[in-house]
Design a protein around this motif. Structure first.
Motif, PDB file in Angstrom:
ATOM      1  N   GLU A  78      25.376  -2.455  18.434  1.00  0.00           N
ATOM      2  CA  GLU A  78      25.676  -0.989  19.377  1.00  0.00           C
ATOM      3  C   GLU A  78      24.950  -1.316  20.776  1.00  0.00           C
ATOM      4  O   GLU A  78      25.894  -0.131  21.022  1.00  0.00           O
ATOM      5  N   SER A  79      24.958  -2.647  21.286  1.00  0.00           N
ATOM      6  CA  SER A  79      24.122  -1.971  22.456  1.00  0.00           C
ATOM      7  C   SER A  79      24.612  -3.916  23.139  1.00  0.00           C
ATOM      8  O   SER A  79      24.155  -4.247  23.766  1.00  0.00           O
ATOM      9  N   ALA A  80      26.008  -4.448  22.878  1.00  0.00           N
ATOM     10  CA  ALA A  80      26.497  -5.843  23.528  1.00  0.00           C
ATOM     11  C   ALA A  80      26.439  -5.603  24.791  1.00  0.00           C
ATOM     12  O   ALA A  80      25.657  -6.854  25.477  1.00  0.00           O
ATOM     13  N   ALA A  81      27.098  -4.929  25.411  1.00  0.00           N
ATOM     14  CA  ALA A  81      26.694  -4.962  27.168  1.00  0.00           C
ATOM     15  C   ALA A  81      26.925  -4.068  27.893  1.00  0.00           C
ATOM     16  O   ALA A  81      26.815  -2.621  27.200  1.00  0.00           O
ATOM     17  N   MET A  82      26.926  -4.043  29.051  1.00  0.00           N
ATOM     18  CA  MET A  82      26.711  -2.613  29.922  1.00  0.00           C
ATOM     19  C   MET A  82      27.761  -2.601  31.161  1.00  0.00           C
ATOM     20  O   MET A  82      27.326  -3.730  32.021  1.00  0.00           O
ATOM     21  N   ILE A  83      28.067  -1.868  31.476  1.00  0.00           N
ATOM     22  CA  ILE A  83      29.024  -1.752  32.820  1.00  0.00           C
ATOM     23  C   ILE A  83      28.360  -0.361  33.540  1.00  0.00           C
ATOM     24  O   ILE A  83      27.786   0.128  33.432  1.00  0.00           O
ATOM     25  N   GLN A  84      27.758  -1.120  34.769  1.00  0.00           N
ATOM     26  CA  GLN A  84      27.294  -0.248  35.894  1.00  0.00           C
ATOM     27  C   GLN A  84      27.927   0.481  36.481  1.00  0.00           C
ATOM     28  O   GLN A  84      28.953  -0.505  37.619  1.00  0.00           O
ATOM     29  N   HIS A  85      27.913   1.536  37.453  1.00  0.00           N
ATOM     30  CA  HIS A  85      28.998   1.403  38.596  1.00  0.00           C
ATOM     31  C   HIS A  85      27.557   1.648  40.139  1.00  0.00           C
ATOM     32  O   HIS A  85      26.073   3.089  39.452  1.00  0.00           O
TER      33      HIS A  85
END
Length: 141
Positions: A78-85
């Motif tokens: 459920e939390s494989a990756a993250m995109i951050q601004h």
């Protein structure tokens, strides 16, 4: 503009993964400085149906997931990756793997937690679990 971006995205994906690859279309809008990408778990899907919300919508939020990528059950967490601004000199957006069990790639290169964040640019090709997608930045951004 949108049709042109879609055509370009299809062309980029076809070049990278051939015409015989399978991918469903989805769109997601990043609404904060962090976007968690992952696949809703079986228990999250069951809870959604029990609450009368139906199955999770691809690209939509569900529980702690900001962008449900869909695909086969257990294709990623459920939390494989993250995109951050997080604007830097290189890019306004960064892609990070949240663990080393899930497959996360950027332009065909697998990334892991220990590698840190990677600058993310318009039309970069990303993989999270079994889902391949093109990262797009609006033309007026």
């Amino acid at each position: 503009d949108s049709a042109e971006q879609e055509s370009r995205s299809i062309s980029l994906l076809s070049d990278e993964y051939s015409q015989n690859g399978h991918n469903e279309s989805f769109r997601s809008l990043m609404q904060g400085s962090i976007c968690i990408l992952g696949r809703a778990s079986r228990s999250t899907e069951k809870a959604s149906k029990r609450l009368g919300l139906g199955p999770p919508v691809m690209g939509g939020s569900m529980g702690d997931i900001d962008c449900h990528i869909g695909g086969a059950m257990n294709s990623c967490s459920e939390s494989a990756a993250m995109i951050q601004h997080l604007p830097t000199a290189a890019s306004a957006f960064q892609l990070l793997a949240n663990n080393d069990e899930d497959v996360v790639t950027l332009n065909g290169r697998r990334i892991s937690v220990g590698m840190g964040s990677f600058p993310l640019f318009n039309e970069d090709i990303c993989t999270v679990g079994a889902r391949v997608f093109v990262f797009l930045v609006p033309a007026n951004a």
